[in-house]
Design an enzyme around this catalytic site. Structure first.
Site: not given
Length: 167
Positions: A135, A153
């Site tokens: 990620h 994020n």
């Protein structure tokens, strides 16, 4: 990668941008020809931003699925250059990351996002899990008193602490 570019523009040029993630999902080719909704590598995104630039979110809103790429519109938002924090094959040191952030602004980094990470709600996340990076996030800052990195994020403001995590 796009979040890091937006942060750099804000810090160094005083420009607040909201650029199109959807354009990148649609247009940044994966070597396996796969769907970008399953990820891609920031180096390919940065190269795309050098070659083509980014459209605004208003021009190409996010729809959470890969569509056909339309490169007919020009963009003023192009990356000039990018590089790795450390040219060694290993993970950069804490000091290398801090120096790079001071000199260049927010960094695009890869992390190993586990189920526990996905469930993060607040505080300092301190899971001792190891695995392959799966990620990409934005390393936005650090707090020596907390002994933690501040990470942005891409899962929206309802995740973590308004879209951020302390790691």
């Amino acid at each position: 990668a796009l979040g890091s570019y937006e942060g750099v523009q804000s810090i160094f040029n005083g420009v607040t941008l909201d650029l199109s993630e959807q354009q990148l999902v649609n247009c940044v080719a994966r070597p396996d020809g796969g769907d970008n909704c399953n990820g891609n590598h920031p180096r390919r995104v940065f190269q795309y931003l050098i070659d083509h630039g980014a459209l605004s979110e208003k021009e190409k809103p996010y729809v959470a699925k890969m569509n056909s790429c339309d490169e007919s519109k020009n963009s003023d938002y192009k990356v000039v250059d990018w590089n790795y924090v450390s040219m060694s094959s290993g993970v950069p040191t804490v000091e290398e990351l801090k120096r790079a952030m001071i000199a260049h602004g927010p960094l695009s980094v890869g992390i190993y996002a586990t189920d526990a990470f996905m469930s993060y709600r607040g505080g300092v996340f301190d899971e001792d899990a190891s695995g392959v990076a799966n990620h990409a996030v934005v390393l936005a800052g650090w707090d020596d008193a907390r002994g933690a990195w501040h990470v942005r994020n891409s899962w929206g403001p309802d995740w973590g602490e308004d879209g951020y995590v302390w790691v």
